[in-house]
Design an enzyme around this catalytic site. Structure first.
Site, short mmCIF file in Angstrom:
data_model
loop_
_atom_site.label_atom_id
_atom_site.label_comp_id
_atom_site.label_asym_id
_atom_site.label_seq_id
_atom_site.Cartn_x
_atom_site.Cartn_y
_atom_site.Cartn_z
CG ASP A 29 -4.94 0.00 -0.37
OD1 ASP A 29 -3.85 0.57 -0.38
OD2 ASP A 29 -6.00 0.56 -0.73
CG ASN A 85 3.86 5.68 -3.91
OD1 ASN A 85 4.66 5.22 -4.72
ND2 ASN A 85 2.58 5.34 -3.89
CD GLN A 92 3.98 9.98 1.48
OE1 GLN A 92 4.97 10.63 1.08
NE2 GLN A 92 3.86 9.55 2.72
CG HIS A 98 1.70 3.79 3.27
ND1 HIS A 98 1.62 5.15 3.48
CD2 HIS A 98 1.32 3.59 1.98
CE1 HIS A 98 1.22 5.74 2.38
NE2 HIS A 98 1.03 4.83 1.45
CG HIS A 100 1.34 0.50 -1.65
ND1 HIS A 100 -0.02 0.70 -1.75
CD2 HIS A 100 1.88 1.72 -1.44
CE1 HIS A 100 -0.28 2.00 -1.63
NE2 HIS A 100 0.86 2.64 -1.43
P1 AMP Z 1 -0.14 6.14 -1.13
O1 AMP Z 1 -0.79 6.68 -2.39
O2 AMP Z 1 1.13 5.42 -1.35
O3 AMP Z 1 -0.05 7.22 -0.06
O4 AMP Z 1 -1.14 5.02 -0.61
C1 AMP Z 1 -2.21 5.24 0.23
C2 AMP Z 1 -3.04 3.98 0.18
O5 AMP Z 1 -3.83 3.92 1.35
C3 AMP Z 1 -4.01 3.90 -1.01
O6 AMP Z 1 -3.74 2.70 -1.75
C4 AMP Z 1 -5.38 3.88 -0.35
O7 AMP Z 1 -6.29 3.05 -1.04
C5 AMP Z 1 -5.07 3.37 1.04
N1 AMP Z 1 -5.96 3.80 2.10
C6 AMP Z 1 -6.37 5.05 2.37
N2 AMP Z 1 -7.16 5.07 3.46
C7 AMP Z 1 -7.23 3.78 3.90
C8 AMP Z 1 -7.91 3.13 4.98
N3 AMP Z 1 -8.65 3.82 5.83
N4 AMP Z 1 -7.75 1.80 5.13
C9 AMP Z 1 -7.00 1.09 4.25
N5 AMP Z 1 -6.35 1.64 3.22
C10 AMP Z 1 -6.47 2.96 3.03
#
Ligand code: AMP
Ligand code: ZN
Length: 132
Positions: A29, A85, A92, A98, A100
């Site tokens: 992440d 999420n 989300q 995805h 975590h």
């Molecule tokens: P969520 O809030 O569950 O949708 O999580 C999205 C996650 O994606 C967050 O923890 C971000 O830091 C991560 N994220 C967003 N863009 C990228 C990216 N380009 N590469 C890696 N992680 C990302």
């Protein structure tokens, strides 16, 4: 469709990849909650758990288990949270399913939680008739 996690999962955008197979890519992440925070991305696009195929759903926890063991051994973390999420209200921000993997370390200040309420008899009975 303009989905950043589709592009990452399919290798069209570079990422710090920890694992890849024909169905998944696991990446670090970019905004980690803790050291080693990783994301499991299915290559199949589904915006959330509700629209994920059963085939992918059935594989994702097996992969989470493998990654969790590997990460715990390599990082020496003291615990690990799996977080997934669905919907804006649930936190989300990227609308491609995805999961975590968040390693936890004694004394860290990662916040994942809620204030416990109390299950009333009325609610319990209503919920049992709604959800069973
Ligand atoms: P969520 O809030 O569950 O949708 O999580 C999205 C996650 O994606 C967050 O923890 C971000 O830091 C991560 N994220 C967003 N863009 C990228 C990216 N380009 N590469 C890696 N992680 C990302
Ligand atoms: Zn996607």
């Amino acid at each position: 469709m303009d989905c950043i996690f589709c592009k990452i999962a399919h290798g069209e955008i570079p990422s710090a990849t920890l694992y890849e197979d024909d169905a998944f890519r696991v990446i670090l992440d970019v905004g980690p909650a803790s050291r080693g925070h990783a994301l499991i991305l299915p290559k199949e696009h589904a915006k959330d758990l509700y629209s994920l195929s059963e085939e992918t759903a059935s594989k994702v926890l097996v992969l989470a288990k493998k990654m969790a063991s590997k990460m715990s051994e390599a990082l020496g973390c003291d615990g690990l949270n799996l977080v997934q999420n669905n919907g804006e209200i649930a936190g989300q921000t990227v609308f491609h399913f995805h999961m975590h993997l968040i390693p936890r370390y004694k004394g860290d200040d990662v916040k994942i939680g809620w204030r416990p309420g109390r299950l009333s008899e009325k609610d319990k009975n209503e919920l049992l008739s709604l959800l069973r």
